[in-house]
Design an enzyme around this catalytic site. Sequence first.
Site, PDB file in Angstrom:
ATOM      1  N   SER A 130     -40.135 -20.156  93.754  1.00  0.00           N
ATOM      2  CA  SER A 130     -40.781 -19.677  92.540  1.00  0.00           C
ATOM      3  C   SER A 130     -42.243 -19.298  92.807  1.00  0.00           C
ATOM      4  CB  SER A 130     -40.648 -20.742  91.444  1.00  0.00           C
ATOM      5  OG  SER A 130     -41.019 -20.243  90.185  1.00  0.00           O
ATOM      6  N   ASP A 317     -32.654 -15.782  85.983  1.00  0.00           N
ATOM      7  CA  ASP A 317     -32.109 -17.104  86.318  1.00  0.00           C
ATOM      8  C   ASP A 317     -32.584 -18.182  85.346  1.00  0.00           C
ATOM      9  OD1 ASP A 317     -34.739 -17.521  87.017  1.00  0.00           O
ATOM     10  OD2 ASP A 317     -34.349 -17.972  89.121  1.00  0.00           O
ATOM     11  N   ASP A 354     -28.947 -20.842  88.769  1.00  0.00           N
ATOM     12  CA  ASP A 354     -30.143 -20.725  87.942  1.00  0.00           C
ATOM     13  C   ASP A 354     -31.374 -21.167  88.737  1.00  0.00           C
ATOM     14  OD1 ASP A 354     -30.710 -23.524  87.582  1.00  0.00           O
ATOM     15  OD2 ASP A 354     -29.287 -23.652  85.935  1.00  0.00           O
ATOM     16  N   HIS A 355     -32.523 -21.075  88.091  1.00  0.00           N
ATOM     17  CA  HIS A 355     -33.799 -21.256  88.771  1.00  0.00           C
ATOM     18  C   HIS A 355     -33.975 -22.653  89.352  1.00  0.00           C
ATOM     19  CE1 HIS A 355     -37.854 -19.715  89.551  1.00  0.00           C
ATOM     20  NE2 HIS A 355     -38.339 -20.894  89.194  1.00  0.00           N
TER      21      HIS A 355
END
Length: 382
Positions: A130, A317, A354-355
């Site tokens: 991220s 995501d 997802d993230h």
Amino acid sequence: MFRSFFFIACIFITISGLFSQNSCPIILIHGFLGWGRDEMAGYYYWGGRMDLEARLKNAGFEVYTVSVGPISSSWDRAIETFYQIKGGQVDYGNKKTEEYGIIQEPKNKKYKGLYPKWDGKHPVHIISHSLGGQTARMLEMLLEQSIPTEDSPLLSNHYNGWIKSITTISTPHNGSTLVPIMTDIFPFAQNLAPWFGGIENNTLDKLYDFDLEHWGLDKYPEESANDYFDRLSKSAVTESKNLCTWDLSLVGAAEFNKQYRIDKNVYYFSFSTYSTKPKKKGTMHKPDSDMSFHLWPTGLLMGQFDNAPDSSWDENDGVCNTVSMSHPQGSTVVNYDGKPVRGVWQHVEKLHMDHQAIIGHNVSRRKYENILVLYKNHCSLL
């Protein structure tokens, strides 16, 4: 016989040299609202309830995790990363200190160094998640440039060849449309809470540090999380470019990308993630069954391109837009074909996760083992 022995010895020396050249440590850099290994009571940013760093070390890799400001700017986070790896007193720079009135050398930010011999002959690999990807790129830029008006060891000198590779995972290289959504809809103090899931405030009070000592914003011993968030929201630190929200915005990311240049000697890898699908009518996206339930609201809002350049930004995501993850705008990108090359972004894989799942959060043990294989394979590549 002597010639045969000499030939075999030469091969052995050559192979040993190859292995020694590739035995660079791996540095893990966390993203927005991340935390260090001594926080969150053994719930790890990298791995969740299962310690990814430890698992990679058990597999034979030399791995270190840094803990930088969870909501700080990429500049601050990059400087903290440098001193945590190399060791020494954090110095945020003369210009930053003068411009924002911060503490240039916070007394509690002096480190022994995770890898003190770090230099051009002993480079490191960086794996980032991220916002950590933008932090890694900022660190790369600060290492390679010298600023005449600065006095700190990092900012006043060139450090070429200190980074062997940068790997970004779910990194919003070109910004995330979540930023305007969050800042427009939710007050600063409230938009942080959902990231901590079911963690109670009294636990958070003791186990999480926002690392804002240089802003004079240490959390008071008896101060509740809500009161601390309220104090943060009224501080000058919340100005547009003082926090990571600027770096994560489309405009802030574009500004950074104009300054950023790839290094022809560095290997670049990127992984992207998604957990949405197009709605039956139109191009807008909605969360799919693989997205954690607590990310559905943001995934749903990001799936509509009201705040995005076009509909290609709808896929996400739950935190970042998938289209933003492969490479920084202005840099060349290719699909990784199994043969690493320097000086170009290589998009390795688009993963249906997802993230938070990609770093081992809210996943079953079986899925975690699959994620671990992914990391082990990439570490073997590095």
